[in-house]
Scaffold this motif. Structure first.
Motif, PDB file in Angstrom:
ATOM      1  N   VAL A  24       0.862  -1.176   0.000  1.00 37.14           N
ATOM      2  CA  VAL A  24       0.000   0.000   0.000  1.00 37.14           C
ATOM      3  C   VAL A  24       0.894   1.219   0.000  1.00 37.14           C
ATOM      4  N   LEU A  25       0.721   2.057  -1.004  1.00 43.08           N
ATOM      5  CA  LEU A  25       1.360   3.365  -1.015  1.00 43.08           C
ATOM      6  C   LEU A  25       0.263   4.363  -0.650  1.00 43.08           C
ATOM      7  N   ILE A  26       0.612   5.558  -0.283  1.00 43.18           N
ATOM      8  CA  ILE A  26      -0.405   6.538   0.077  1.00 43.18           C
ATOM      9  C   ILE A  26      -1.171   6.900  -1.187  1.00 43.18           C
ATOM     10  N   ARG A  27      -2.443   6.514  -1.184  1.00 38.64           N
ATOM     11  CA  ARG A  27      -3.357   6.680  -2.322  1.00 38.64           C
ATOM     12  C   ARG A  27      -2.898   5.901  -3.552  1.00 38.64           C
ATOM     13  N   GLY A  28      -2.264   4.772  -3.329  1.00 39.08           N
ATOM     14  CA  GLY A  28      -1.828   3.924  -4.432  1.00 39.08           C
ATOM     15  C   GLY A  28      -1.382   2.577  -3.917  1.00 39.08           C
ATOM     16  N   CYS A  29      -0.635   1.859  -4.748  1.00 38.54           N
ATOM     17  CA  CYS A  29      -0.073   0.568  -4.363  1.00 38.54           C
ATOM     18  C   CYS A  29       1.083   0.260  -5.292  1.00 38.54           C
ATOM     19  N   GLY A  30       1.893  -0.704  -4.913  1.00 40.84           N
ATOM     20  CA  GLY A  30       3.023  -1.094  -5.725  1.00 40.84           C
ATOM     21  C   GLY A  30       2.594  -1.785  -7.002  1.00 40.84           C
ATOM     22  N   ARG A  31       3.405  -1.645  -8.021  1.00 39.00           N
ATOM     23  CA  ARG A  31       3.125  -2.308  -9.300  1.00 39.00           C
ATOM     24  C   ARG A  31       3.247  -3.819  -9.125  1.00 39.00           C
ATOM     25  N   THR A  32       2.622  -4.553  -9.997  1.00 36.93           N
ATOM     26  CA  THR A  32       2.586  -6.010  -9.862  1.00 36.93           C
ATOM     27  C   THR A  32       3.078  -6.724 -11.119  1.00 36.93           C
ATOM     28  N   ASP A  33       3.810  -6.014 -11.955  1.00 39.64           N
ATOM     29  CA  ASP A  33       4.165  -6.567 -13.260  1.00 39.64           C
ATOM     30  C   ASP A  33       5.581  -7.133 -13.345  1.00 39.64           C
ATOM     31  N   PHE A  34       6.237  -7.383 -12.218  1.00 37.71           N
ATOM     32  CA  PHE A  34       7.535  -8.050 -12.238  1.00 37.71           C
ATOM     33  C   PHE A  34       7.788  -8.748 -10.907  1.00 37.71           C
ATOM     34  N   GLN A  35       8.831  -9.545 -10.850  1.00 38.31           N
ATOM     35  CA  GLN A  35       9.251 -10.300  -9.668  1.00 38.31           C
ATOM     36  C   GLN A  35       8.104 -11.108  -9.071  1.00 38.31           C
ATOM     37  N   ALA A  36       7.417 -11.845  -9.950  1.00 43.32           N
ATOM     38  CA  ALA A  36       6.322 -12.734  -9.554  1.00 43.32           C
ATOM     39  C   ALA A  36       5.173 -11.999  -8.866  1.00 43.32           C
ATOM     40  N   GLY A  37       4.964 -10.747  -9.227  1.00 50.18           N
ATOM     41  CA  GLY A  37       3.852  -9.991  -8.680  1.00 50.18           C
ATOM     42  C   GLY A  37       2.524 -10.502  -9.209  1.00 50.18           C
ATOM     43  N   SER A  38       1.449 -10.194  -8.494  1.00 49.58           N
ATOM     44  CA  SER A  38       0.112 -10.619  -8.890  1.00 49.58           C
ATOM     45  C   SER A  38      -0.900  -9.605  -8.384  1.00 49.58           C
ATOM     46  N   SER A  39      -1.638  -9.010  -9.303  1.00 44.02           N
ATOM     47  CA  SER A  39      -2.669  -8.048  -8.906  1.00 44.02           C
ATOM     48  C   SER A  39      -3.724  -8.698  -8.033  1.00 44.02           C
ATOM     49  N   GLU A  40      -4.107  -9.919  -8.379  1.00 44.26           N
ATOM     50  CA  GLU A  40      -5.107 -10.639  -7.595  1.00 44.26           C
ATOM     51  C   GLU A  40      -4.613 -10.889  -6.172  1.00 44.26           C
ATOM     52  N   ASN A  41      -3.366 -11.350  -6.053  1.00 45.83           N
ATOM     53  CA  ASN A  41      -2.813 -11.607  -4.714  1.00 45.83           C
ATOM     54  C   ASN A  41      -2.654 -10.321  -3.914  1.00 45.83           C
ATOM     55  N   LEU A  42      -2.229  -9.246  -4.570  1.00 46.12           N
ATOM     56  CA  LEU A  42      -2.073  -7.972  -3.861  1.00 46.12           C
ATOM     57  C   LEU A  42      -3.415  -7.505  -3.315  1.00 46.12           C
ATOM     58  N   TYR A  43      -4.434  -7.518  -4.153  1.00 39.48           N
ATOM     59  CA  TYR A  43      -5.762  -7.092  -3.715  1.00 39.48           C
ATOM     60  C   TYR A  43      -6.233  -7.930  -2.523  1.00 39.48           C
ATOM     61  N   ASP A  44      -6.118  -9.250  -2.661  1.00 40.73           N
ATOM     62  CA  ASP A  44      -6.566 -10.132  -1.574  1.00 40.73           C
ATOM     63  C   ASP A  44      -5.768  -9.906  -0.299  1.00 40.73           C
ATOM     64  N   SER A  45      -4.453  -9.782  -0.418  1.00 39.81           N
ATOM     65  CA  SER A  45      -3.596  -9.585   0.759  1.00 39.81           C
ATOM     66  C   SER A  45      -3.933  -8.287   1.475  1.00 39.81           C
ATOM     67  N   VAL A  46      -4.066  -7.209   0.712  1.00 37.90           N
ATOM     68  CA  VAL A  46      -4.357  -5.909   1.325  1.00 37.90           C
ATOM     69  C   VAL A  46      -5.711  -5.954   2.029  1.00 37.90           C
ATOM     70  N   HIS A  47      -6.719  -6.474   1.353  1.00 37.39           N
ATOM     71  CA  HIS A  47      -8.060  -6.473   1.947  1.00 37.39           C
ATOM     72  C   HIS A  47      -8.170  -7.446   3.116  1.00 37.39           C
ATOM     73  N   ARG A  48      -7.491  -8.570   3.042  1.00 35.10           N
ATOM     74  CA  ARG A  48      -7.573  -9.581   4.110  1.00 35.10           C
ATOM     75  C   ARG A  48      -6.684  -9.225   5.302  1.00 35.10           C
ATOM     76  N   GLU A  49      -5.465  -8.772   5.035  1.00 35.22           N
ATOM     77  CA  GLU A  49      -4.477  -8.599   6.110  1.00 35.22           C
ATOM     78  C   GLU A  49      -4.342  -7.154   6.593  1.00 35.22           C
ATOM     79  N   ILE A  50      -4.252  -6.217   5.681  1.00 37.05           N
ATOM     80  CA  ILE A  50      -4.002  -4.821   6.074  1.00 37.05           C
ATOM     81  C   ILE A  50      -5.300  -4.092   6.390  1.00 37.05           C
ATOM     82  N   PHE A  51      -6.295  -4.220   5.527  1.00 35.73           N
ATOM     83  CA  PHE A  51      -7.558  -3.514   5.760  1.00 35.73           C
ATOM     84  C   PHE A  51      -8.382  -4.133   6.886  1.00 35.73           C
TER      85      PHE A  51
END
Length: 119
Positions: A24-51
Motif C-alpha cells: 500500500v502506497l499513500i493513495r496507491g499501491c506497488g506495481r505487480t508486473d515483475f518479480q512474480a507480482g500478482s494483482s489478484e494476490n495484492l488485492y486479496d492480501s491488502v483487503h484480508r491482512e491490512i484492511f
C-alpha cells in the motif's frame, strides 16, 4: 504478497502501526508486473491482512512520491483510488497502468531474488 511474491508487512503494537512496504502506497499501491507480482494476490492480501487492522492503524509505506510519510488504514479504505475498487476493477487498473520498464531492474531483480547476497 502481491507487489512481489516476497512482499511482507510488519505489524507493530497490536495493530497500532505497520510497515507495508510497497503493498500500500499513500493513495496507491506497488506495481505487480515483475518479480512474480500478482494483482489478484495484492488485492486479496491488502483487503484480508491490512484492511482488517484498526482504522486508526498508521501505515508507513516504503516509498513516498508526493511528500506524505504515513496514512491510516481508514484513510486508505476510503480514499485509495485503486484499492477502493472491486477486485475485477483493480486487476483491470493494474493491467492498464502502462508503466515503463524500470531502468535498473535488470541489476536489482537478481539481487532482490537472493536478498542482495552476491557470490
Amino acid at each position: 504478497p502481491g507487489h512481489t511474491d516476497g512482499c511482507v508487512t510488519f505489524v507493530l503494537n497490536d495493530g497500532a502501526a505497520c510497515f507495508v512496504g510497497d503493498a500500500v502506497l499513500i493513495r496507491g499501491c506497488g506495481r505487480t508486473d515483475f518479480q512474480a507480482g500478482s494483482s489478484e494476490n495484492l488485492y486479496d492480501s491488502v483487503h484480508r491482512e491490512i484492511f482488517s487492522l484498526p482504522d486508526d492503524c498508521t501505515l508507513y509505506p516504503a516509498h513516498d512520491y508526493k511528500g506524505h510519510s504515513s496514512s491510516t488504514v481508514g484513510e486508505e479504505k476510503r480514499l485509495n483510488p485503486r484499492l477502493t475498487k472491486t477486485k475485477a476493477e483493480f486487476v483491470d487498473i493494474m493491467a492498464g497502468l502502462g508503466l515503463p520498464y524500470p531502468a535498473q531492474i535488470d541489476k536489482a531483480l537478481p539481487l532482490n531474488m537472493v536478498c542482495g547476497i552476491q557470490d
